[in-house]
Motif scaffolding. Structure first.
Motif, mmCIF file in Angstrom:
data_model
loop_
_atom_site.group_PDB
_atom_site.id
_atom_site.type_symbol
_atom_site.label_atom_id
_atom_site.label_comp_id
_atom_site.label_asym_id
_atom_site.label_seq_id
_atom_site.Cartn_x
_atom_site.Cartn_y
_atom_site.Cartn_z
ATOM 1 N N LEU A 1 0.521 -1.288 0.319
ATOM 2 C CA LEU A 1 0.368 -0.209 0.113
ATOM 3 C C LEU A 1 0.857 1.147 0.085
ATOM 4 O O LEU A 1 1.711 1.785 0.787
ATOM 5 N N VAL A 2 0.586 2.233 -1.105
ATOM 6 C CA VAL A 2 1.269 3.205 -1.480
ATOM 7 C C VAL A 2 0.145 4.891 -1.149
ATOM 8 O O VAL A 2 -0.705 4.491 -2.145
ATOM 9 N N ARG A 3 0.533 5.546 -0.145
ATOM 10 C CA ARG A 3 0.061 6.897 0.084
ATOM 11 C C ARG A 3 0.446 8.105 -1.147
ATOM 12 O O ARG A 3 1.660 8.398 -0.186
ATOM 13 N N GLN A 4 0.088 8.169 -1.531
ATOM 14 C CA GLN A 4 0.155 9.165 -2.472
ATOM 15 C C GLN A 4 1.312 10.445 -1.707
ATOM 16 O O GLN A 4 1.666 11.455 -2.574
ATOM 17 N N THR A 5 0.369 10.722 -1.433
ATOM 18 C CA THR A 5 0.447 12.414 -0.081
ATOM 19 C C THR A 5 1.975 12.688 0.129
ATOM 20 O O THR A 5 2.697 13.581 0.167
ATOM 21 N N ASP A 6 2.355 11.485 0.859
ATOM 22 C CA ASP A 6 3.807 11.222 1.645
ATOM 23 C C ASP A 6 5.130 10.105 1.376
ATOM 24 O O ASP A 6 5.442 9.967 1.897
ATOM 25 N N ASP A 7 4.242 9.153 -0.013
ATOM 26 C CA ASP A 7 4.813 8.317 -0.239
ATOM 27 C C ASP A 7 5.143 7.182 0.914
ATOM 28 O O ASP A 7 5.441 6.269 1.146
ATOM 29 N N LEU A 8 4.270 7.233 1.707
ATOM 30 C CA LEU A 8 4.294 6.291 2.592
ATOM 31 C C LEU A 8 3.948 4.441 2.241
ATOM 32 O O LEU A 8 3.179 4.559 1.931
ATOM 33 N N ARG A 9 4.695 3.534 2.844
ATOM 34 C CA ARG A 9 4.460 2.466 2.000
ATOM 35 C C ARG A 9 4.522 1.393 3.034
ATOM 36 O O ARG A 9 5.283 1.354 4.226
ATOM 37 N N VAL A 10 3.267 0.734 3.495
ATOM 38 C CA VAL A 10 2.171 -0.400 3.800
ATOM 39 C C VAL A 10 2.748 -1.596 3.006
ATOM 40 O O VAL A 10 2.050 -1.779 2.784
ATOM 41 N N THR A 11 3.311 -2.542 3.970
ATOM 42 C CA THR A 11 3.744 -3.945 3.177
ATOM 43 C C THR A 11 3.553 -4.605 4.782
ATOM 44 O O THR A 11 3.907 -6.072 4.342
ATOM 45 N N ASP A 12 3.990 -4.531 5.748
ATOM 46 C CA ASP A 12 3.893 -5.117 6.234
ATOM 47 C C ASP A 12 2.082 -6.174 7.213
ATOM 48 O O ASP A 12 2.041 -6.202 8.150
#
Length: 349
Positions: A289-300
């Motif tokens: 999961l990539v949040r476009q506003t701050d490039d946060l990545r959730v993979t766990d």
């Protein structure tokens, strides 16, 4: 049953509700407030009150997931039943109106045809003028009746159009009552209705059940916030639906848990069920999961799966309990794995 019938008691109920929400760390949302209001006033479903009492007695948390489940089972479900009853009544009304109009059309046409013939006969026979005058007057009256009928017909068609619009709104409310608003798949009430359809023979009965749960979901919420958690729930539901075979019933059963009921003509062996479960599990563990506003990545985040076959004569609860126990085994064995429950019917073969 005790009800808030005075101003003092009404204020007491409001105080009890607010204190209960604070005590359990719940936001004062309309659903949460409604559930506790029903509980303290004892004005709603007895089953709802008993469910909360059992939860309290077992010292289990009264969380958002539990209250949302109560709402779907005891509030939205009753509303849905009423909507379906109204929908059926509207359908009957529309058929009745259509039948009445058809019979009225046929009767007037037949009567006018008969009168036209009688008038023609009178003219050919050269009856006295007063008879012809009477027959003409009668014909004019019939023409007026027919004109009135056409006006009535138009008005009834307008009413029918409005009624169909109302029924379309009811259909939308019905869909909303059985659909999980976050994921767009069935909610618990919708799942129960599909099972009832299978019992009535209106659809193919399931051949197996998958119970799936996102691993360490609380950690996702605590680390990234509930907004990200909602996106994960929605994305996982979509990916599960993409992997499942056609005609599978998929529902969000509560919180981060999903249930899938597979048709009896697919994944008919333990090996095929295991393979399907592994495809779903592998698909979820590959998600990012990539949040476009701050490039946060959730993979766990991963998924644990419990599977049970559904043999003839078994109830939903029996199959669910086996699949849920298999899910528990998957969790205790380290999560991110698939476990198939043993089939009791084979154990006695």
């Amino acid at each position: 049953m005790a009800q808030a019938t005075t101003t003092a008691s009404a204020f007491q109920v409001v105080t009890d509700v607010i204190q209960a929400l604070e005590r359990h760390g719940l936001a004062p949302t309309p659903v949460n407030y409604w559930i506790f209001y029903e509980y303290f006033t004892r004005s709603g479903s007895k089953a709802l009150v008993e469910a909360i009492d059992r939860r309290i007695e077992s010292r289990r948390c009264l969380d958002e997931v539990f209250l949302q489940d109560l709402y779907q089972r005891f509030v939205a479900g009753e509303t849905l039943d009423r909507l379906m009853a109204v929908n059926g009544a509207l359908e009957t009304l529309l058929k009745s109106v259509d039948g009445d109009l058809g019979r009225a059309d046929a009767g007037i046409c037949e009567f006018k045809h008969t009168l036209d013939g009688s008038v023609a006969s009178l003219r050919i026979a050269h009856y006295p003028d007063d008879v012809r005058k009477i027959s003409g007057t009668l014909l004019e009256a019939i023409n007026q009746i027919q004109a009135y009928h056409h006006t009535l017909h138009d008005r009834l068609e307008e009413a029918e159009h409005e009624t169909r619009g109302l029924r379309a709104q009811l259909d939308q409310q019905h869909k909303a009552a059985v659909t999980d608003p976050l994921t767009g798949i069935l909610n618990r009430r919708g799942l129960e209705m599909e099972i009832e359809r299978g019992v009535r023979g209106e659809r193919t009965r399931p051949g197996s059940m998958l119970v799936m749960d996102i691993d360490h979901f609380k950690r996702i919420n605590d680390t990234h916030g509930h907004a990200i958690g909602d996106v994960v729930i929605r994305m996982v539901a979509r990916k599960i639906a993409e992997v499942l075979p056609r005609d599978t019933i998929l529902a969000r059963f509560g919180g981060e848990e999903y249930i899938a009921l597979l048709p009896s003509n697919v994944a008919t062996t333990v090996h095929q069920l295991k393979e399907l479960g592994e495809r779903i599990r592998d698909t979820i563990q590959r998600l990012t999961l990539v949040r476009q506003t701050d490039d946060l990545r959730v993979t766990d985040f991963t998924l644990s799966v419990g599977i049970s076959e559904w043999s003839g004569g078994q109830t939903f609860d029996e199959v669910f309990n086996r699949a849920d126990a298999a899910l528990y085994q998957a969790k205790t064995a380290g999560r991110n794995r698939v476990v198939i429950a043993s089939d009791p019917s084979r154990a006695h073969c």
